[in-house]
Scaffold this motif. Structure first.
Motif, PDB file in Angstrom:
ATOM      1  N   UNK A 122      52.401  36.511  45.288  1.00 23.65           N
ATOM      2  CA  UNK A 122      51.909  36.901  46.608  1.00 23.65           C
ATOM      3  C   UNK A 122      50.524  37.532  46.541  1.00 23.65           C
ATOM      4  N   UNK A 123      50.260  38.370  45.561  1.00 24.89           N
ATOM      5  CA  UNK A 123      48.935  38.974  45.367  1.00 24.89           C
ATOM      6  C   UNK A 123      48.772  39.189  43.871  1.00 24.89           C
ATOM      7  N   UNK A 124      47.831  38.458  43.271  1.00 27.03           N
ATOM      8  CA  UNK A 124      47.721  38.391  41.816  1.00 27.03           C
ATOM      9  C   UNK A 124      46.317  38.799  41.388  1.00 27.03           C
ATOM     10  N   UNK A 125      46.225  39.545  40.284  1.00 32.94           N
ATOM     11  CA  UNK A 125      44.928  39.945  39.737  1.00 32.94           C
ATOM     12  C   UNK A 125      44.297  38.795  38.966  1.00 32.94           C
ATOM     13  N   UNK A 126      43.005  38.599  39.175  1.00 38.97           N
ATOM     14  CA  UNK A 126      42.186  37.709  38.366  1.00 38.97           C
ATOM     15  C   UNK A 126      41.457  38.629  37.396  1.00 38.97           C
ATOM     16  N   UNK A 127      41.639  38.422  36.089  1.00 37.70           N
ATOM     17  CA  UNK A 127      41.143  39.376  35.095  1.00 37.70           C
ATOM     18  C   UNK A 127      39.954  38.840  34.318  1.00 37.70           C
ATOM     19  N   UNK A 128      39.207  39.787  33.697  1.00 38.39           N
ATOM     20  CA  UNK A 128      38.015  39.449  32.907  1.00 38.39           C
ATOM     21  C   UNK A 128      38.375  38.746  31.605  1.00 38.39           C
ATOM     22  N   UNK A 129      39.528  39.001  31.080  1.00 36.18           N
ATOM     23  CA  UNK A 129      39.923  38.426  29.800  1.00 36.18           C
ATOM     24  C   UNK A 129      41.409  38.150  29.772  1.00 36.18           C
ATOM     25  N   UNK A 133      45.039  44.388  29.509  1.00 35.29           N
ATOM     26  CA  UNK A 133      44.105  45.461  29.167  1.00 35.29           C
ATOM     27  C   UNK A 133      42.694  45.183  29.686  1.00 35.29           C
ATOM     28  N   UNK A 134      42.444  43.977  30.225  1.00 33.29           N
ATOM     29  CA  UNK A 134      41.144  43.652  30.829  1.00 33.29           C
ATOM     30  C   UNK A 134      41.188  44.017  32.308  1.00 33.29           C
ATOM     31  N   UNK A 135      40.044  44.438  32.829  1.00 40.39           N
ATOM     32  CA  UNK A 135      39.993  44.858  34.227  1.00 40.39           C
ATOM     33  C   UNK A 135      40.045  43.653  35.159  1.00 40.39           C
ATOM     34  N   UNK A 136      40.489  43.912  36.392  1.00 38.81           N
ATOM     35  CA  UNK A 136      40.589  42.863  37.397  1.00 38.81           C
ATOM     36  C   UNK A 136      39.223  42.620  38.026  1.00 38.81           C
TER      37      UNK A 136
END
Length: 179
Positions: A122-129, A133-136
């Protein structure tokens, strides 16, 4: 006296090195050093993502022309005894001869299918890595379409959001199955 001063400074330097963590030193979370490292890593990752997202210039298409045969010419040499007709040797074409049937077959081949998937969460983080442990870098909603850039098989997929073009990583179980 100078030996005493050198030994004292050597001892103080070694003590400071050991008390600050020695070779196992790592900056504390929230310290200036940790923030500077994170900022540098972010700049490097942003530059890498921009380089990956920019389309590369396509290769110039070759110009396909039928090789023209030079016209045959007859050279007439006159001499006192006889007239001899000779043909000059065929000149080699400067451009390579291209089979038009093969060239059109190569250009009409289908491009490889793009792996486009949809977000199932429903709502998902897209991360740097590839990891929590990588930021969104953004949030995606259910039904958003993404283009899979790389699936290394470790549970994380590198992708590009179709709508915005943003590149990031997402857990593979939060996406629909591949086509």
């Amino acid at each position: 006296m100078w030996r005493f001063i050198v030994i004292t400074f050597g001892f103080l330097g070694f003590s400071f090195y050991e008390l600050s963590g020695g070779s196992d030193y790592a900056p504390a979370d929230g310290s200036r050093q940790a923030l500077a490292l994170e900022r540098n890593a972010t700049k490097a990752q942003r530059a890498y993502a921009e380089a990956q997202s920019k389309p590369q210039a396509p290769a110039p298409t070759p110009v396909i022309t039928a090789a023209a045969q030079p016209p045959e010419a007859t050279l007439v040499l006159a001499s006192a005894s006889a007239v001899i007709a000779q043909k000059p040797a065929q000149a080699k074409a400067e451009t390579p001869v291209v089979d038009l049937a093969k060239a059109t077959a190569l250009t009409t081949e289908a491009e490889p299918k793009k792996d486009i998937r949809e977000v199932t969460g429903s709502r998902v983080n897209l991360r740097r890595g590839p990891g929590t442990d990588y930021s969104a870098v953004g949030k995606l909603r259910q039904g958003d379409q993404v283009l899979v850039l790389r699936d290394s098989g470790d549970g994380w997929i590198k992708l590009r959001v179709v709508e915005t073009g943003r590149i990031g990583y997402m857990a593979d179980f939060l996406l629909t199955a591949s086509n």
